[in-house]
Design a protein around this motif. Structure first.
Motif, PDB file in Angstrom:
ATOM      1  N   ALA A 158       0.734  -1.044   0.686  1.00  0.00           N
ATOM      2  CA  ALA A 158       0.238   0.238  -0.135  1.00  0.00           C
ATOM      3  C   ALA A 158       1.411   1.119   0.351  1.00  0.00           C
ATOM      4  CB  ALA A 158      -1.116  -0.290   1.415  1.00  0.00           C
ATOM      5  N   LYS A 159       0.584   2.490  -0.553  1.00  0.00           N
ATOM      6  CA  LYS A 159       0.887   3.698  -0.427  1.00  0.00           C
ATOM      7  C   LYS A 159       0.456   4.260   0.236  1.00  0.00           C
ATOM      8  CE  LYS A 159       2.235   2.765  -6.091  1.00  0.00           C
ATOM      9  NZ  LYS A 159       4.037   2.657  -5.375  1.00  0.00           N
ATOM     10  N   THR A 160       0.830   4.019   1.222  1.00  0.00           N
ATOM     11  CA  THR A 160       0.292   5.021   2.777  1.00  0.00           C
ATOM     12  C   THR A 160       1.192   5.244   3.907  1.00  0.00           C
ATOM     13  OG1 THR A 160      -2.154   5.681   4.073  1.00  0.00           O
ATOM     14  CG2 THR A 160      -1.146   3.156   3.685  1.00  0.00           C
ATOM     15  N   MET A 161       0.993   6.179   4.692  1.00  0.00           N
ATOM     16  CA  MET A 161       1.592   6.566   5.509  1.00  0.00           C
ATOM     17  C   MET A 161       1.034   5.848   6.817  1.00  0.00           C
ATOM     18  SD  MET A 161       4.325   6.826   3.796  1.00  0.00           S
ATOM     19  CE  MET A 161       5.685   6.616   5.520  1.00  0.00           C
ATOM     20  N   ALA A 185      14.594   9.264  -0.014  1.00  0.00           N
ATOM     21  CA  ALA A 185      13.516   8.956   1.566  1.00  0.00           C
ATOM     22  C   ALA A 185      14.677   7.324   1.769  1.00  0.00           C
ATOM     23  CB  ALA A 185      12.470   8.514   1.152  1.00  0.00           C
ATOM     24  N   ILE A 186      15.661   7.340   2.882  1.00  0.00           N
ATOM     25  CA  ILE A 186      16.433   6.612   3.264  1.00  0.00           C
ATOM     26  C   ILE A 186      15.847   6.068   4.681  1.00  0.00           C
ATOM     27  CG2 ILE A 186      18.911   6.423   3.839  1.00  0.00           C
ATOM     28  CD1 ILE A 186      19.520   8.542   1.641  1.00  0.00           C
ATOM     29  N   GLU A 189       7.974   9.096   0.910  1.00  0.00           N
ATOM     30  CA  GLU A 189       7.351  10.106   1.128  1.00  0.00           C
ATOM     31  C   GLU A 189       7.916  10.626   2.349  1.00  0.00           C
ATOM     32  OE1 GLU A 189       4.880  11.047   1.447  1.00  0.00           O
ATOM     33  OE2 GLU A 189       3.510   9.429  -0.085  1.00  0.00           O
ATOM     34  N   TRP A 190       8.402  12.201   2.654  1.00  0.00           N
ATOM     35  CA  TRP A 190       8.153  13.010   3.841  1.00  0.00           C
ATOM     36  C   TRP A 190       7.241  13.987   4.004  1.00  0.00           C
ATOM     37  CZ3 TRP A 190       7.057  16.983   0.743  1.00  0.00           C
ATOM     38  CH2 TRP A 190       7.286  17.202  -1.017  1.00  0.00           C
TER      39      TRP A 190
END
Length: 317
Positions: free
Chosen positions: A170-173, A269-270, A290-291
């Motif tokens: 999923a592409k969610t934080m 994003a590391i 994500e940032w």
């Protein structure tokens, strides 16, 4: 004009980016990757393309001077389409999208498309390059072999490991509907046979002081620390967990910067862990991770720095 390739549900990060471009009177075009199907009109020639989006806005490749590849999503299939034709539909539009992208390959991108595609799709290569740049990497195996995984567990993991998919589901934080890092212990190995249907990455569990999300932009670092030592993955942290600004040691910055340069990435994003043993462990880099939470909670000017880097490269080819 700057083209931003994103998706129809994207907000905040991209809004900040567009607001900054507007403040500098720089035109932009939002291309929703998940609408690059029958909802858009797309024509590609050998060295150009024209696209009209679902709202009737038209863009020609000759007007595009730079690209931010913010986030690409999959192409949905129309419900009314016959089942036998769905594979042809997806293949046709995937090829059309890729042909459109390659028309723009000689102008500035963040990140260069092929570089990003290679690094994002190969976590083992990431770890190899990180090691070559003097970063500490946990022992790792990516496998579907029950025997090899069990042997790895007993040799390296001291009774506790983590397992994760190569890519998130999923592409969610928010953590909702997200299959992320799972803790594996001795009794879990009894059920590992199903790994044949779902290869995963395994590493020893690291006793951690905290986790770090590091946003790298062309030599600059914006680092957030989350006071999360109990969860296997900060994305799943619930409760009184907060982000705070963090200053990385110079040797870690140097290793990360040279690693990113070799990867050919301007932004990434590391994820790293600071272990209770005092070591900094490199986990992975997501070229378009994500940032937004770091800009929102810590005031880091990440959207502006991304735009500035792209503008600078457009003006100084």
């Amino acid at each position: 004009m700057i083209l931003c390739i994103t998706h129809s549900q994207d907000f905040y990060n991209i809004d900040l980016f567009f607001e900054y471009l507007a403040s500098k009177n720089i035109p932009y075009f939002r291309l929703n990757s998940d609408r690059m199907n029958h909802l858009q009109k797309i024509s590609v020639n050998e060295d150009s393309f024209e696209l009209t989006d679902e709202s009737g806005n038209t863009i020609h490749s000759k007007d595009i001077k730079g690209v931010w590849h913010r986030k690409a999503w999959g192409i949905p299939v129309p419900e009314e389409l016959d089942e036998d034709y769905k594979k042809i539909f997806l293949s046709g539009y995937a090829n059309l999208r890729y042909n459109l992208i390659t028309v723009l390959e000689n102008i500035p991108w963040i990140n260069p498309y092929e570089n990003e595609r290679k690094i994002d799709g190969n976590k083992m290569l990431q770890l190899k390059i990180a090691k070559e740049h003097q970063l500490t990497v946990p022992e790792t195996i990516f496998s579907n072999d029950e025997e090899k995984i069990t042997a790895f567990f007993h040799k390296f993991c001291n009774g506790k490991a983590v397992a994760k998919l190569h890519s998130l589901t999923a592409k969610t934080m928010s953590g909702e509907n997200l299959i992320s890092t799972m803790i594996i212990e001795e009794d879990t190995l009894e059920h590992i046979a199903d790994i044949a249907y779902c290869p995963m990455i395994f590493q020893p569990y690291i006793d951690k002081e905290y986790e770090l999300r590091i946003v790298y932009i062309a030599g600059e670092f914006f680092t957030g620390k989350i006071n999360n030592s109990e969860n296997a993955d900060w994305r799943l942290a619930q409760g009184n967990y907060v982000w705070s600004a963090y200053e990385l040691p110079e040797n870690i910055k140097a290793g990360l910067a040279s690693m990113m340069e070799e990867m050919g990435l301007y932004i990434g994003a590391i994820d790293m862990i600071r272990g209770k043993d005092g070591e900094y462990y490199f986990l992975e880099v997501n070229p378009q991770g994500e940032w937004g939470m770091l800009q929102k909670e810590l005031g880091f000017p990440i959207a502006e720095k991304i735009a500035d880097n792209l503008i600078k490269r457009i003006n100084n080819p």
